[in-house]
Structure formats: C-alpha cells, structure tokens
Design an enzyme around this catalytic site. Structure first.
Site, mmCIF file in Angstrom:
data_model
loop_
_atom_site.group_PDB
_atom_site.id
_atom_site.type_symbol
_atom_site.label_atom_id
_atom_site.label_comp_id
_atom_site.label_asym_id
_atom_site.label_seq_id
_atom_site.Cartn_x
_atom_site.Cartn_y
_atom_site.Cartn_z
ATOM 1 N N CYS A 269 -13.168 -47.289 -26.153
ATOM 2 C CA CYS A 269 -13.752 -45.848 -26.760
ATOM 3 C C CYS A 269 -14.097 -46.097 -28.227
ATOM 4 C CB CYS A 269 -12.717 -44.572 -26.806
ATOM 5 S SG CYS A 269 -13.578 -43.066 -26.919
ATOM 6 N N HIS A 353 -13.010 -44.447 -20.657
ATOM 7 C CA HIS A 353 -11.633 -44.538 -20.513
ATOM 8 C C HIS A 353 -10.986 -45.006 -19.160
ATOM 9 C CE1 HIS A 353 -10.845 -42.525 -24.294
ATOM 10 N NE2 HIS A 353 -11.799 -41.932 -23.980
ATOM 11 N N GLU A 355 -8.137 -46.085 -18.814
ATOM 12 C CA GLU A 355 -6.613 -45.679 -18.509
ATOM 13 C C GLU A 355 -6.738 -44.337 -17.836
ATOM 14 O OE1 GLU A 355 -8.407 -45.559 -21.332
ATOM 15 O OE2 GLU A 355 -7.893 -43.943 -22.465
#
Lengths: 377, 563
Positions: A269, A353, A355
């Site tokens: 990001c 993202h 994650e």
C-alpha cells in the site's frame, strides 16, 4: 441523541449519535466491503478520515478481541446507516455502539450512506465533520477553519514510538511492557528469518502473516534511519501501509533509497507508493480512492485476476518509474498501478492488501514469495 | 484468451418440464445464455421439450426445436445443424444427463462437435458422493464424517471416533423411519440395531450430526485461465436440516464476521479450482455457531436455483457470464452488463438486504405433509430487496400471495402453546408465523432459539417487528384521528415519526390500517398528506461506487430518490 454529518460543500446528513457524543472532523471516504468493520476501524491507514460504510447493516457480529489491526481505533469518525445494538456471534464481546463509546469515537447512524457515496463519487472525497452539539452552520464555520487532510504528518501519529520485536509463530500482540520499556526479551523459538518493518501505520495482520511463516519481525518507527535499520542486520525489509499523502513523506523515501540494493524489499500500500517515489516516480490523488474488498487486480505476467482488499486514496504515476522498476499489476476498473516489480533486484510492492483483514486472502501468497527471496540464515 | 473463433454455432440443451423442486431457474438461465451467445455473434440452436418457456420464444434463439430431450432426437438435430459446440450446463440435470448420453454414445464426436463449459469429468467428480469426498480430503477441505454400516460390529468405528452426536439413517426405508440421533455409544448401538433390522438392505448410514449449524452458500465463477471469483454468499435463516430450496435465505450473510466470511469464501474458491469448473457453481457449507469449524456439504457444478437467486440479488448475470466462459472468454474480457464500464471480473458489493422465501404448493395439495426437511417441496420462491432485513422480509411475505400480509399467519393463532412450540421445533411452511405468534404470547428469544436453533439475530428482528406492530395498535387513537384530519396540525408530529418508522420497517398500509381500525386507503391518504413516500434505489452491483448504465430499482423508505 441527534447527530449531523456536514460535508465541506455544505451537504448536511441528519442521523442519530453513534458511539460517543461530541464533534469530530476528517476526510470523508466510503468503503464498500460488506464485512470487516472492526478491522476497518482499527486500520491506521484510516487516520484522519471519517469512514462511511456502504453496507447498511453494521455491527451484526459485534466486536471481538481477535480482529484488531492496531491498538487503537484509528478513524476520526464513523458513518453507518443502521448500527445493530445486540450483536450475534460467538466471538462478540461488545456491541459496536458501546465499543465506540468506550473508545470515545464520534459516529453517526441513520444516514442514507448510499446518497453519501453517490455524492463522494461525483464530487470526490472531501472534508467533513460529525457533531452532536452544533448546528449545521456552526459545523460549516468549524470546517472552514479546519486544516486539510494530511496537512499534518499522520504517519508520525500512528507509528510505533520505539522499535519492538514480534516473535515468530505468534498471532497475539506482543507484551505492551516490551514495547514501551527497554530491549524486548529474546524469543524462545529461532526464527527462520529476521525482518525489519518500517512502520508508517502497519496493520497487525502483516506482522502476523510474516510471523506465521516463522519470521521474527522488528518494527521500527517511520522516522528510523537507514543505518538504524541496517544495524540489526535484517534479512529483508517490509514497508508498511499507512495514512496520508505519500508526497509529504520525503524522509521515508530517503530512508528507503538507502536500503535499495542492500536487502530484499517488499512494500504494501503506502509501501508501494514509497517505493515508486524511491524509483523516480510520483503519486497523484484519486477522485474517491479504492476502499473495499472486491477490487479486481490483473497480474500482467500471468494474465490472472485476483480479487483484492484495498484502501488507498493515492496511486503511483507509472510514467516516472526508472532504474529497473516496472508496473506488474494493474486495477481492472480504472487501469491504475496496483503493484511494482524490479527487473533484477528482489524488490516488489503491491498497492493492495495481501494481509486481507478485512477482505479476501487471495493475495497472501506474496508473503511466501517475499520470504522465499530472503537469504537462508 | 479471446473468444474461440472456431465456435460459430452452439446447441443449447433446455431443461424440459418444470417439476416440483425447481423454480423455473433453468428457463431463466437458458434464456440468458442464448442471448449471451448471440451477443458474441454465435448462432444458437435450442432444443427443449417444454414449449411453455421463455427460451423457446422465437426471438431468443436462432433455431428452436421443440422435441423430446432424448438421444434419438438430439442426434437428428445435431446431424442437421452441425453445431460446433454443445452447451449442457444451463439446463439443469436433464441437460447434463442428455449431454452425457450423447458423449458416451460417440455422437458428439461423430458430428465433429464438442461439449462446452465445465468438463463432464468435473461434473462427475462433484456429483458422485465418493469421488467428491475423496477430492475434498485430497485438498484438505472437511466433509462430515460418515460410515456405511452393514453389521452390528461395524458400529465400533463411529463409536470410537469421538464424534457426537451422530445421526443414524437406515437405507431404503420409507421417509427415513427407524433413524435417530445418538449422543453416546449406548444410543448408537440401540438406534443402529433398530435401523439395521428396519432397512430392507440391512444397511444404515452414520454421519456427524450438524443440527443447529449455520447453512451458508457461495456462488462461484471460474474461467479457463483459473481466475475465480465469488458472486455472492447467502445465509439460511433455517439452520442445517432444511433443504436450502425450502429455507428462508438472506443475502449477503448477516451473522458472519469477516474472518468467517473469508474462510468460507477461500474454501469455495479452492473447491471450484480443484473441480476444474469452467462457468458457475454453487458451494454449500455448514458453519458451527460456536467455533470456526465448518464442513463442505455439497457442490452444484452448474447453474442452479441458487445461482438464479444470486443473479437477481446482485445484478450479476451468472448464466450470461457462464455462457461466455464456455466459448473461451475470460472473466476480464466480459463486460459488467449493469455498469458497462467495469468488467465481469469483480465481486458484487451489495448495499441492501435480500430476503428469499420459498413458495410451497400446500394451498393446492391440501392434504400434503407440510413439514419441510432435506427434500425440497417448494415449487417457487419470492425475493425482495430493501435497505434492511425487516422491510425485505415483509415485502417478501406479501409477494408470496398466500393471503398473509405481515406477521399474522393462518394457523398459528389457533394453536395451543404446546402445539406452537412443536410448530417452531419441527420446520414447516408456517414456522415464520409460529415464531411471531410465540413472541406475541411473550416467549423469549432464547426459548425460540433453543427450540429452532435459528440465529438470535433473525429472531430479534422478528421480535422487533412484533413489538412495532403492537406500538401501531397502541397508538390507534392518534393514528385514526390523523386519518380524519385534512389540514396539518402540531398533533401530526408524533404520528408522522411513528408512521415513518413503521413504513421504514416494511409494514403494509393494509396491516397498519387493520391495527388502527381504518381502511387501507385512509392510511395511504394520510401518508401522502404527511409526505411519507417511498424512494427508489438502484441494484447496481457496486454499492454506488460506479455509475450504472442499466440498473434496476427497489423501493424503500430512505432519503435520496435515484429514480
């Protein structure tokens, strides 16, 4: 109690107070994810912003003790159409309302959030304020005097004060005492790799994902220097997400420039934007950003498309990239840059993202790919 | 990969007669597919034995054959039309069976054609119980443990598995008589012995009992490039044990946290990839209400009733996209037909709640057993959209056209307390109204949850509606007085806020009128006088993130009107 949301263009939305009463202001943005409000509330990248959710029923599964992405609630304010007062989920420990109230976050419910989304889509994101104690005119006066988004360094607000170590194979938060005092104790298990993470506003799940692969992660404040980071002799560098305008983060870009060619680097990001800047490019602001769990991203090498979790208001300009850095991933909706990859060096970054938390975990393979690039210990 | 240019003519196999257990979904899917193929310049030959369908209308396909769906007739049509490909995955089981027969008889090959879409081997893998179980084990996706038992000594294995409770089902007995649920070893042997003696084949199946678990579905799409997406997920109001076609269903899921939502989404994508499906499929999962535990229940490797529902609920045309995938297009080469600016390769974001209620034919089959369980009895379904669960549910109830307009059912009010509990415990077509009746009689959410295992989130919504209806009745004096006024006064204010709240919750004017003791027209006139009118919002697949070119609308009592 009544509450109002006022946008800087004068649009007023009426609703009821959610969370704490009071007043707040920030950049008003919308997220289209249908689940994941707890992760969104605690994602440091939302610092300085009032977040509105397009899904109308929020709070159904309450707040639990596992799904925090940082220690604090990071949003400046929260806007929903309907907040559920009695949650139903086996992990729920609190309702959305009482959680926000405890954390003194000012929110508003009962807003036609679809109308708000349409306003932001057409006119672009703008500053706004929520208040339970002022008239619309008073709020407008306050808004006129309020500083613009990212006029202060939000990253210095959300970053860790001191470096701390997150041991391998650990999913819970490290001991608070270890963060604030002295050197942390040595972990009991030998890590497979040691990673230095430059924290501009990291989400815990990035650290959890690396830890689950056996890495020990040392988290550095965003102000850490190149030499401080290299003094720990990490095997690789992770550049975190974070709030704010990347154009104001010259000091982080300089730190990263010093790491290029020395260690494998992965950026997520804001980390993607920082790397883009370190390789000669610049960033520009998107009209209403990408925030949600359904953004299609194309891997230009394989042609395959992944559904990704996104939260960014700025994009990397592909034209300025130099010194071997190339665009590797693009957004299918608007063609903007979603990831970079270096032709020779073990350096890559993605704008979305891996994650997840919230959103799909289709891109979690990036962590494995990064760890595979690290030298064996 | 762009469209396969060798495919110029495609034969689509229709679904034949519409039977109990279907909701005309295959006609809907087939029609969409024919249009979709023709959009790509492909000539469409349709075979269907049922002329009472939309897809057999002359403007849907280039050539329509209304002939029996068997090998003999299909071969004659193939010989005459020489299609480059045959698309069997949009006609339900009938289409699949015919395609299998044609392929096995060598007819497809003989005329230089081929089957398009999901390979037959994938379909076989999804539909054969044993093959499916072993594939799931291979990819590490949990399926409920089960044992086939033919002699008493074999009960030792499930008994020592440590899994309780277990459901014992004797094979080949009428309506599953002789089965039962065993909570310990003693019960297992007792029920098992009885089951063995009652079964004609002296065989029982023992399986992990998932009663009370949530039933969640995902609609998934995959293309030949292995890009896979989920179109939407759905949560059943009725927990495990009721066929999803007989369940009240909401979209998206309401009680799942992001971690649970993503866990099941990831499993669904893993399954569609392992099966090698090219097109759409439906994955049914069972989720524990108290842990992260889940099981894969089954997969429909083709368009289904659920995919028709998901299409309408999200604005994402699953059959249209599946047909394009079948002729070689990738998801990122297909446009999003609603926005026209974005692509079919994304996951719809809903900013509303969808409720589906099954429509059972018990008004026609008056002596039929109205209990519902694992075999679907519904012949249709209704779907409603609104900004929240309550108004969507009430809209759906009215759309059933069974003479019920709200929270008062037909039979429940006459039931004794004991009968009422039974009507909540054993799923049946009146259960929804048995629950609202129970709330009227003062039962608690926890009691109804204990009887039905329905998630308290749904039950509290129903309770809230019952309480709101009581508020209408309690305010009948001021409401009826307001009906009799023609001029605005300060007394309108409380009336206005109550009426707005009631309309936002989805109550029909007719139900309000009944509670106030006036007629429906009077309530409507009052509403108009007070300016309480619905607005219309778009179903645009993207929660307003992008402009929509060809959306459709739903009504709701919210602020902004988009119509």
């Amino acid at each position: 109690m009544k509450a109002i949301l006022v946008l800087e263009d004068g649009t007023v939305f009426e609703g009821k107070s959610l969370g704490a009463p009071g007043r707040t202001y920030g950049e008003v943005v919308f997220n289209t994810g249908m689940t994941g409000y707890q992760e969104i509330l605690t994602d440091p990248s939302y610092a300085g912003q009032i977040v509105s959710l397009t899904y109308p029923l929020i709070g159904n599964y309450g707040i639990n003790i596992d799904d925090f992405e940082s220690r604090r609630v990071q949003v400046e304010g929260f806007v929903v159409r309907e907040a559920e007062s009695v949650p139903s989920n086996w992990r729920a420990k609190s309702s959305l309302h009482s959680f926000l109230k405890d954390r003194r976050i000012v929110g508003i419910e009962g807003v036609d959030t679809r109308a708000l989304t349409r306003a932001l889509r057409v006119r672009g994101v703008m500053m706004g304020a929520i208040s339970t104690e002022e008239s619309p005119e008073q709020v407008m006066q306050r808004l006129k005097k309020a500083p613009a988004y990212a006029s202060k360094d939000l990253n210095r607000v959300v970053t860790t004060e001191k470096p701390y170590v997150w041991p391998p194979y650990t999913s819970s938060l490290p001991d608070l005492a270890a963060v604030n005092n002295s050197e942390p104790e040595l972990p009991l298990i030998d890590p497979t790799h040691r990673i230095a993470l430059l924290d501009c506003g990291v989400k815990y799940n990035i650290i959890r994902s690396l830890s689950a692969l056996g890495c020990e992660v040392t988290v550095f404040p965003c102000t850490a220097s190149t030499s401080e980071i290299l003094s720990k002799d990490p095997d690789g560098i992770m550049l975190s997400p974070g709030p704010g305008d990347p154009a104001t983060l010259g000091y982080v870009v300089e730190t990263v420039k010093g790491l290029i060619g020395k260690k494998p680097i992965m950026g997520v990001c804001l980390g993607n934007q920082i790397l883009g800047c370190a390789f000669g490019s610049s960033t520009f602001k998107l009209k209403f950003g990408h925030r949600g769990s359904n953004h299609p991203v194309k891997d230009l090498a394989s042609g395959r498309v992944y559904i990704t979790s996104q939260n960014h208001g700025y994009a990397v300009d592909p034209d300025g990239l130099k010194d071997g850095m190339e665009v590797a991933y693009i957004n299918l909706n608007d063609g903007t840059v979603e990831g970079l990859r270096h032709r020779e060096l073990p350096i890559f970054s993605i704008q979305y993202h891996p994650e997840a938390s919230p959103g799909p975990s289709d891109s979690s393979y990036f962590f494995k790919e990064f760890v595979a690039k690290l030298p064996a210990r | 990969m762009p469209k396969d240019s060798s495919i110029k003519k495609v034969m689509v196999i229709g679904s034949g007669p519409i039977i109990i257990g279907q909701a005309a979904e295959f006609d809907y899917a087939g029609t969409q597919a024919c249009r979709s193929l023709r959009e790509e310049g492909v000539s469409v030959v349709l075979i269907n034995s049922n002329p009472a369908t939309i897809m057999t209308d002359t403007e849907i396909a280039d050539r329509v054959y209304i002939e029996p769906l068997n090998v003999e007739f299909a071969e004659r049509i193939i010989a005459r039309e020489r299609p480059d490909g045959i698309l069997p995955t949009l006609g339900g089981q009938t289409g699949l069976n015919l395609a299998t027969q044609l392929a096995e008889a060598g007819i497809v090959e003989k005329y230089g054609s081929r089957l398009l879409g999901t390979p037959l081997a994938s379909i076989q893998k999804a539909e054969d119980r044993l093959e499916f179980r072993s594939l799931m084990q291979e990819i590490g996706e949990p399926v409920p443990e089960s044992w086939i038992i033919e002699q008493e000594s074999q009960f030792a294995e499930p008994a020592k598995s440590g899994i309780w409770p277990l459901i014992v089902r004797p094979a080949y007995t009428l309506g599953g008589t002789g089965g039962g649920i065993a909570y310990n070893e003693e019960q297992l042997y007792e029920i098992g012995r009885r089951g063995l003696s009652l079964s004609m084949r002296h065989q029982v199946m023992v399986e992990r009992y998932l009663a009370g678990w949530k039933e969640i579905e995902y609609e998934v799409m995959r293309d030949a490039n292995d890009t896979a997406i989920t179109v939407c997920n759905m949560e059943n109001f009725d927990p495990m044990g009721v066929h999803t076609g007989d369940s009240i269903v909401v979209a998206p899921s309401q009680t799942l946290s992001d971690k649970e939502y993503q866990m099941l989404r990831t499993a669904s994508l893993k399954i569609i990839r392992a099966l090698g499906i090219e097109g759409g499929c439906n994955v049914q999962l069972s989720l524990s209400p108290t842990t992260f535990g889940y099981y894969v229940i089954e997969v429909n490797p083709r368009v289904s009733r659920s995919s028709a529902l998901a299409s309408k609920a999200t604005g994402y045309p699953i059959a249209r996209v599946a047909a394009k995938i079948a002729i070689g297009l990738h998801l990122d080469e297909i446009d999003n037909a609603v926005t026209r600016k974005t692509l079919a390769c994304f996951e719809p974001a809903l900013d509303y709640c969808v409720v589906k209620i099954p429509r059972w034919p018990f008004d026609k089959f008056t002596v039929a057993d109205r209990r519902i369980s694992t075999q679907m009895k519904a012949t249709g379904e209704v779907m409603a959209i609104d900004r929240a669960f309550e108004p969507a549910l009430l809209k759906a109830i009215r759309s059933l056209e069974v003479g019920i307009y709200g929270l008062v059912g037909k039979a429940s009010a006459q039931l004794s307390d004991v009968e009422l509990e039974e009507a909540i415990r054993v799923p049946n077509d009146e259960r929804l109204w048995a629950i609202t009746e129970a709330f009227r009689r003062g039962m608690m959410v926890e009691e109804i949850q204990a009887l039905s295992a329905i998630d308290p989130w749904f039950l509290r919504k129903l309770k809230g509606l019952v309480e709101l209806e009581a508020t209408i009745a309690a305010n009948k004096t001021i409401l009826s007085a307001a009906c009799n006024r023609t001029e605005a006064t300060s007394e309108d204010e409380p009336v206005c806020s109550l009426l707005r709240q009631v309309k936002k919750a989805g109550f029909a004017d007719r139900v309000i009128a009944m509670n106030v003791g006036v007629n429906e027209a009077q309530i409507r006139t009052l509403r108009k006088r007070l300016g309480i009118l619905p607005v219309y919002k778009m179903v645009d697949t993207c929660a307003a993130e992008f402009e929509a070119a060809t959306p459709y609308y739903y009504s709701c009592y919210d602020s902004e009107n988009e119509n």
